[in-house]
Design an enzyme around this catalytic site. Sequence first.
Site, PDB file in Angstrom:
ATOM      1  N   ARG A 202       0.854  -1.179   0.000  1.00 11.79           N
ATOM      2  CA  ARG A 202       0.000   0.000   0.000  1.00 11.79           C
ATOM      3  C   ARG A 202       0.894   1.236   0.000  1.00 11.79           C
ATOM      4  O   ARG A 202       1.962   1.244   0.614  1.00 11.79           O
ATOM      5  CB  ARG A 202      -0.909   0.032   1.249  1.00 11.79           C
ATOM      6  CG  ARG A 202      -2.073  -0.965   1.212  1.00 11.79           C
ATOM      7  CD  ARG A 202      -3.112  -0.600   0.150  1.00 11.79           C
ATOM      8  NE  ARG A 202      -4.269  -1.483   0.143  1.00 11.79           N
ATOM      9  CZ  ARG A 202      -4.424  -2.553  -0.647  1.00 11.79           C
ATOM     10  NH1 ARG A 202      -3.460  -2.885  -1.510  1.00 11.79           N
ATOM     11  NH2 ARG A 202      -5.525  -3.263  -0.597  1.00 11.79           N
TER      12      ARG A 202
ATOM     13  N   GLU B 265      -3.323   7.503  -4.442  1.00 12.72           N
ATOM     14  CA  GLU B 265      -3.797   6.976  -5.725  1.00 12.72           C
ATOM     15  C   GLU B 265      -5.294   7.232  -5.906  1.00 12.72           C
ATOM     16  O   GLU B 265      -6.031   7.246  -4.916  1.00 12.72           O
ATOM     17  CB  GLU B 265      -3.464   5.476  -5.859  1.00 12.72           C
ATOM     18  CG  GLU B 265      -4.123   4.566  -4.854  1.00 12.72           C
ATOM     19  CD  GLU B 265      -3.616   3.114  -4.998  1.00 12.72           C
ATOM     20  OE1 GLU B 265      -2.407   2.869  -4.873  1.00 12.72           O
ATOM     21  OE2 GLU B 265      -4.469   2.244  -5.235  1.00 12.72           O
TER      22      GLU B 265
ATOM     23  N   HIS C 119      -1.650   0.011  -9.761  1.00 13.07           N
ATOM     24  CA  HIS C 119      -2.249  -0.911  -8.778  1.00 13.07           C
ATOM     25  C   HIS C 119      -2.892  -2.111  -9.493  1.00 13.07           C
ATOM     26  O   HIS C 119      -4.103  -2.332  -9.406  1.00 13.07           O
ATOM     27  CB  HIS C 119      -3.276  -0.180  -7.902  1.00 13.07           C
ATOM     28  CG  HIS C 119      -3.526  -0.873  -6.599  1.00 13.07           C
ATOM     29  ND1 HIS C 119      -3.858  -0.203  -5.437  1.00 13.07           N
ATOM     30  CD2 HIS C 119      -3.497  -2.189  -6.274  1.00 13.07           C
ATOM     31  CE1 HIS C 119      -4.030  -1.082  -4.455  1.00 13.07           C
ATOM     32  NE2 HIS C 119      -3.815  -2.296  -4.937  1.00 13.07           N
TER      33      HIS C 119
END
Length: 344
Positions: A241, A270, A288
């Site tokens: 993360r 993000e 991602h």
Amino acid sequence: MAESRPRVWVSQPLFDDLVGRLAVHFDVHATDVVTEHSPAAITEALRDSAGALVTLNEKIGAPQIAGAPGLRAIANVGVGYNNLDVPALTAAGIVATNTPDVLTETTADFGFALLMATARRITEAERWLREGQWQQWSFSTLLGADLHGSTLGIVGMGRIGQGIARRARGFGMRVLYHNRSRLPDTVEHECGASYAGFDDLLAQADHVVLVLPYSPQVHHLVDASALAKMKSTATLVNIARGGIVDEVALADALANGRLAAAGLDVYEGEPAVRPELLALRNVVLTPHIASASLATRRAMVSLAVDNLIAALGEGPDAGRPPTPVNPDALAATAGITIAKRQGA
Ligand code: DGY
């Protein structure tokens, strides 16, 4: 009068055929287009819902569930669930589930691919070639770092970390890992990995991969001081993360030659990516997608659907969702399931 069926909210377009299984039991309110739901919109969507199928985009905490007295289950499509305030859900008797295991190998594949692309400067080389800069083959063009024979440091040795270690073994790498708790000898042996303290791992590794779950305790774990402990020739890969890395300190280290390269699949803000990172040539940036193979994304949705059906007391596993993250909350759901079976 026909009994109304429990409402479930599906926060993003997923796979229609899989989400369609919910319609056997529930009144499904699915989102047709990829949507950035505001906190208020999430609150509204949950208000009359018994359950929800959500992704990492939807942050759900006490304010979102306060006005949803009938909410009993939230199925997250993802192994990480830091988008959910689990203590708040548990306190409200709401079951939360995630999708572990089904994405392990795909995500480990990607972690390794990102490591290779970063160490061997693959995306940088492709940009350079497409820009028309390849005028003459030269011996010293785009020299990278080897994987074979190097030391890999894995921070977070859960299922995905172990998958990366197994791959590294095949590449002849020496593998160190750091984890909240040390793994049993048999698992260490199977992965060919040795435990190291965090600072020791940073100092020894030629490549560091972050695969640990996010929690406030590990916010900016990799900050300027951690980066300073790494070799200046090292690479850093983050598939965990974004919040685990201080991106300003990382960009600074990369720009000033204190770290060779980074591969990032996740970002603190993000989908926004810091301009400092975008400007650097020695960073591989992906959006991602570590678990994004078609088969795995389908398996994740399928497991989340199974979880939601079971957590809401339907289907063959009624009351026993396969992968709950707060089993304590299941007690409340179990009461409802038993009452339902008894026709209450
Ligand atoms: C996960 O499963 O946690 C991935 O980051 C995608 O949500």
